[in-house]
Design a protein around this motif. Structure first.
Motif, PDB file in Angstrom:
ATOM      1  N   TYR A 133       0.813  -1.216   0.000  1.00 35.26           N
ATOM      2  CA  TYR A 133       0.000   0.000   0.000  1.00 35.26           C
ATOM      3  C   TYR A 133       0.847   1.267   0.000  1.00 35.26           C
ATOM      4  CZ  TYR A 133      -3.067   3.699   1.743  1.00 35.26           C
ATOM      5  OH  TYR A 133      -3.732   4.879   1.895  1.00 35.26           O
ATOM      6  N   ASP A 134       1.895   1.303   0.823  1.00 33.45           N
ATOM      7  CA  ASP A 134       2.685   2.529   0.957  1.00 33.45           C
ATOM      8  C   ASP A 134       3.441   2.888  -0.320  1.00 33.45           C
ATOM      9  OD1 ASP A 134       2.098   3.395   3.627  1.00 33.45           O
ATOM     10  OD2 ASP A 134       3.226   1.673   4.356  1.00 33.45           O
ATOM     11  N   THR A 135       3.608   1.934  -1.234  1.00 34.24           N
ATOM     12  CA  THR A 135       4.304   2.224  -2.491  1.00 34.24           C
ATOM     13  C   THR A 135       3.338   2.643  -3.600  1.00 34.24           C
ATOM     14  OG1 THR A 135       4.179  -0.057  -3.350  1.00 34.24           O
ATOM     15  CG2 THR A 135       6.016   0.469  -1.862  1.00 34.24           C
ATOM     16  N   LEU A 136       2.043   2.621  -3.333  1.00 29.80           N
ATOM     17  CA  LEU A 136       1.068   2.978  -4.365  1.00 29.80           C
ATOM     18  C   LEU A 136       1.126   4.473  -4.661  1.00 29.80           C
ATOM     19  CD1 LEU A 136      -2.100   0.996  -3.173  1.00 29.80           C
ATOM     20  CD2 LEU A 136      -0.359   0.281  -4.819  1.00 29.80           C
ATOM     21  N   PRO A 137       0.785   4.866  -5.885  1.00 32.52           N
ATOM     22  CA  PRO A 137       0.687   6.296  -6.206  1.00 32.52           C
ATOM     23  C   PRO A 137      -0.358   6.966  -5.321  1.00 32.52           C
ATOM     24  CG  PRO A 137       0.651   4.954  -8.207  1.00 32.52           C
ATOM     25  CD  PRO A 137       0.513   4.005  -7.057  1.00 32.52           C
ATOM     26  N   ASP A 138      -0.170   8.249  -5.054  1.00 33.23           N
ATOM     27  CA  ASP A 138      -1.092   8.971  -4.184  1.00 33.23           C
ATOM     28  C   ASP A 138      -2.526   8.924  -4.712  1.00 33.23           C
ATOM     29  OD1 ASP A 138       0.958   9.565  -2.508  1.00 33.23           O
ATOM     30  OD2 ASP A 138       1.000  11.715  -2.925  1.00 33.23           O
ATOM     31  N   GLY A 139      -2.686   8.972  -6.041  1.00 36.46           N
ATOM     32  CA  GLY A 139      -4.029   8.916  -6.611  1.00 36.46           C
ATOM     33  C   GLY A 139      -4.750   7.635  -6.235  1.00 36.46           C
ATOM     34  N   ALA A 140      -4.034   6.516  -6.259  1.00 38.32           N
ATOM     35  CA  ALA A 140      -4.642   5.239  -5.886  1.00 38.32           C
ATOM     36  C   ALA A 140      -5.006   5.231  -4.404  1.00 38.32           C
ATOM     37  CB  ALA A 140      -3.685   4.093  -6.198  1.00 38.32           C
ATOM     38  N   LYS A 141      -4.154   5.815  -3.560  1.00 45.88           N
ATOM     39  CA  LYS A 141      -4.456   5.886  -2.127  1.00 45.88           C
ATOM     40  C   LYS A 141      -5.705   6.735  -1.886  1.00 45.88           C
ATOM     41  CE  LYS A 141       0.367   5.452  -0.619  1.00 45.88           C
ATOM     42  NZ  LYS A 141       1.500   6.171  -0.002  1.00 45.88           N
ATOM     43  N   LEU A 142      -5.804   7.858  -2.583  1.00 39.32           N
ATOM     44  CA  LEU A 142      -6.978   8.722  -2.438  1.00 39.32           C
ATOM     45  C   LEU A 142      -8.255   7.976  -2.816  1.00 39.32           C
ATOM     46  CD1 LEU A 142      -5.569  12.072  -3.871  1.00 39.32           C
ATOM     47  CD2 LEU A 142      -6.541  11.772  -1.590  1.00 39.32           C
ATOM     48  N   ALA A 143      -8.208   7.242  -3.920  1.00 40.20           N
ATOM     49  CA  ALA A 143      -9.377   6.492  -4.374  1.00 40.20           C
ATOM     50  C   ALA A 143      -9.756   5.407  -3.369  1.00 40.20           C
ATOM     51  CB  ALA A 143      -9.104   5.876  -5.743  1.00 40.20           C
ATOM     52  N   LEU A 144      -8.766   4.683  -2.870  1.00 43.79           N
ATOM     53  CA  LEU A 144      -9.035   3.607  -1.924  1.00 43.79           C
ATOM     54  C   LEU A 144      -9.578   4.148  -0.600  1.00 43.79           C
ATOM     55  CD1 LEU A 144      -5.901   1.393  -2.597  1.00 43.79           C
ATOM     56  CD2 LEU A 144      -8.280   0.739  -3.030  1.00 43.79           C
ATOM     57  N   SER A 170      -2.753  -2.410 -12.172  1.00 46.37           N
ATOM     58  CA  SER A 170      -3.500  -2.193 -13.419  1.00 46.37           C
ATOM     59  C   SER A 170      -4.502  -1.055 -13.186  1.00 46.37           C
ATOM     60  CB  SER A 170      -4.222  -3.487 -13.833  1.00 46.37           C
ATOM     61  OG  SER A 170      -3.310  -4.552 -13.963  1.00 46.37           O
ATOM     62  N   TRP A 171      -4.035   0.175 -13.295  1.00 44.31           N
ATOM     63  CA  TRP A 171      -4.844   1.318 -12.880  1.00 44.31           C
ATOM     64  C   TRP A 171      -6.012   1.603 -13.813  1.00 44.31           C
ATOM     65  CZ3 TRP A 171      -3.806   1.111  -8.275  1.00 44.31           C
ATOM     66  CH2 TRP A 171      -2.507   0.979  -7.789  1.00 44.31           C
ATOM     67  N   THR A 172      -5.853   1.322 -15.094  1.00 44.24           N
ATOM     68  CA  THR A 172      -6.973   1.500 -16.013  1.00 44.24           C
ATOM     69  C   THR A 172      -8.096   0.523 -15.664  1.00 44.24           C
ATOM     70  OG1 THR A 172      -5.462   2.210 -17.755  1.00 44.24           O
ATOM     71  CG2 THR A 172      -7.670   1.547 -18.432  1.00 44.24           C
ATOM     72  N   GLU A 173      -7.722  -0.703 -15.330  1.00 39.68           N
ATOM     73  CA  GLU A 173      -8.708  -1.703 -14.915  1.00 39.68           C
ATOM     74  C   GLU A 173      -9.346  -1.305 -13.583  1.00 39.68           C
ATOM     75  OE1 GLU A 173     -10.910  -5.390 -14.880  1.00 39.68           O
ATOM     76  OE2 GLU A 173      -9.984  -4.149 -16.446  1.00 39.68           O
ATOM     77  N   ALA A 174      -8.547  -0.798 -12.653  1.00 42.39           N
ATOM     78  CA  ALA A 174      -9.085  -0.356 -11.368  1.00 42.39           C
ATOM     79  C   ALA A 174     -10.108   0.763 -11.580  1.00 42.39           C
ATOM     80  CB  ALA A 174      -7.959   0.118 -10.459  1.00 42.39           C
ATOM     81  N   ALA A 175      -9.793   1.679 -12.488  1.00 41.52           N
ATOM     82  CA  ALA A 175     -10.712   2.781 -12.778  1.00 41.52           C
ATOM     83  C   ALA A 175     -12.032   2.270 -13.337  1.00 41.52           C
ATOM     84  CB  ALA A 175     -10.067   3.755 -13.757  1.00 41.52           C
ATOM     85  N   ALA A 176     -11.965   1.185 -14.095  1.00 40.74           N
ATOM     86  CA  ALA A 176     -13.176   0.624 -14.691  1.00 40.74           C
ATOM     87  C   ALA A 176     -13.996  -0.186 -13.689  1.00 40.74           C
ATOM     88  CB  ALA A 176     -12.795  -0.261 -15.875  1.00 40.74           C
ATOM     89  N   SER A 205      -5.176   8.774 -12.649  1.00 43.53           N
ATOM     90  CA  SER A 205      -3.989   9.598 -12.423  1.00 43.53           C
ATOM     91  C   SER A 205      -2.784   8.740 -12.049  1.00 43.53           C
ATOM     92  CB  SER A 205      -4.256  10.630 -11.319  1.00 43.53           C
ATOM     93  OG  SER A 205      -4.257  10.031 -10.029  1.00 43.53           O
ATOM     94  N   ALA A 206      -3.052   7.556 -11.472  1.00 40.99           N
ATOM     95  CA  ALA A 206      -1.966   6.643 -11.125  1.00 40.99           C
ATOM     96  C   ALA A 206      -1.261   6.130 -12.379  1.00 40.99           C
ATOM     97  CB  ALA A 206      -2.497   5.475 -10.293  1.00 40.99           C
ATOM     98  N   VAL A 207      -1.996   6.048 -13.481  1.00 37.32           N
ATOM     99  CA  VAL A 207      -1.390   5.644 -14.756  1.00 37.32           C
ATOM    100  C   VAL A 207      -0.329   6.657 -15.148  1.00 37.32           C
ATOM    101  CG1 VAL A 207      -1.799   5.196 -17.204  1.00 37.32           C
ATOM    102  CG2 VAL A 207      -3.505   4.501 -15.509  1.00 37.32           C
ATOM    103  N   VAL A 208      -0.663   7.941 -15.059  1.00 38.88           N
ATOM    104  CA  VAL A 208       0.282   9.008 -15.399  1.00 38.88           C
ATOM    105  C   VAL A 208       1.483   8.972 -14.469  1.00 38.88           C
ATOM    106  CG1 VAL A 208       0.563  11.506 -15.591  1.00 38.88           C
ATOM    107  CG2 VAL A 208      -1.583  10.444 -16.284  1.00 38.88           C
ATOM    108  N   THR A 209       1.226   8.749 -13.175  1.00 38.38           N
ATOM    109  CA  THR A 209       2.318   8.678 -12.199  1.00 38.38           C
ATOM    110  C   THR A 209       3.279   7.563 -12.546  1.00 38.38           C
ATOM    111  OG1 THR A 209       0.869   9.536 -10.451  1.00 38.38           O
ATOM    112  CG2 THR A 209       2.869   8.387  -9.752  1.00 38.38           C
ATOM    113  N   ASN A 210       2.748   6.399 -12.935  1.00 39.27           N
ATOM    114  CA  ASN A 210       3.601   5.273 -13.308  1.00 39.27           C
ATOM    115  C   ASN A 210       4.426   5.598 -14.544  1.00 39.27           C
ATOM    116  OD1 ASN A 210       2.733   3.756 -11.202  1.00 39.27           O
ATOM    117  ND2 ASN A 210       1.759   2.153 -12.411  1.00 39.27           N
TER     118      ASN A 210
END
Length: 212
Positions: free
Chosen positions: A115-126, A153-159, A180-185
């Motif tokens: 979790y701590d290595t995830l992009p901030d956008g993914a943390k915000l969403a979760l 797989s951030w595009t899949e997560a978004a879907a 936004s996590a896709v862009v961060t990656n």
């Protein structure tokens, strides 16, 4: 620049509402702040409510709890406000919400070791989803989303993050955070590639002309 946890607090206040006085929520529970449920008068008395500019007494808090509890449910929060109702300081509301978010983060770390290595956008969403759904609702009802998060797989997560109940705007915001996590990656991969290219250039330079 605000941290992702501070951004999460701000968005949750926007999505959930931030009401400093006691009111009854949509299912009749007495609530205050950002969805902080007060199961009984003792729970209310543990909070530093104010009457005007002075601290409210335990008796005053208990009386206000009883007043709100006597009113019908299913009304807007403003319905429960009286001219002399008690209010919770904004600092206390923010501190309580921060504590709740930190507790949810501990749960997310248990289920998602990286979790701590995830992009901030993914943390915000979760954080938005676990606050809205609860841990069981997130991890049991959204297995495909969790699998996408685990694989990055951030595009899949978004879907896979659409919820029933929250507004279209809230669902759209959560989806945007995963995207936004896709862009961060991509940015991280580009920076890594540039560093590799730079190291290679230095190695070639040193081989041809010696260290600088």
């Amino acid at each position: 620049m605000a941290t992702y946890l501070e951004q999460s607090l701000t968005k949750l206040k926007e999505f959930e509402g931030c009401i400093p006085w006691m009111y009854r929520d949509t299912v009749g529970k007495i609530t205050v702040g950002v969805g902080l449920m007060l199961p009984d008068a003792n729970a209310a008395e543990s909070l530093p409510f104010l009457l005007g500019s002075r601290p409210a007494t335990s008796q005053e808090i208990a009386a206000e709890y009883a007043r709100v509890d006597s009113l019908p449910q299913g009304r807007a929060s403003a319905f429960y406000k009286s001219p002399n109702c008690l209010e919770l300081p904004q600092q206390t509301i923010d501190a309580k919400l921060t504590s709740v978010l930190q507790g949810f983060e501990a749960t997310l770390r248990t289920h998602l070791p990286h979790y701590d290595t995830l992009p901030d956008g993914a943390k915000l969403a979760l954080l938005d989803m676990i606050y809205n759904l609860g841990p069981a609702g997130l991890f049991k009802d959204f297995p495909h989303l969790i699998a996408a998060v685990e694989s990055g797989s951030w595009t899949e997560a978004a879907a896979r993050c659409l919820r029933r109940g929250p507004s279209a705007a809230r669902n759209a915001w959560t989806r945007e955070q995963f995207l936004s996590a896709v862009v961060t990656n991509i940015q991280a991969e580009a920076e890594s590639l540039l560093k590799q290219i730079w190291r290679l250039i230095r190695q070639i330079w040193n081989a041809l002309f010696g260290p600088r």
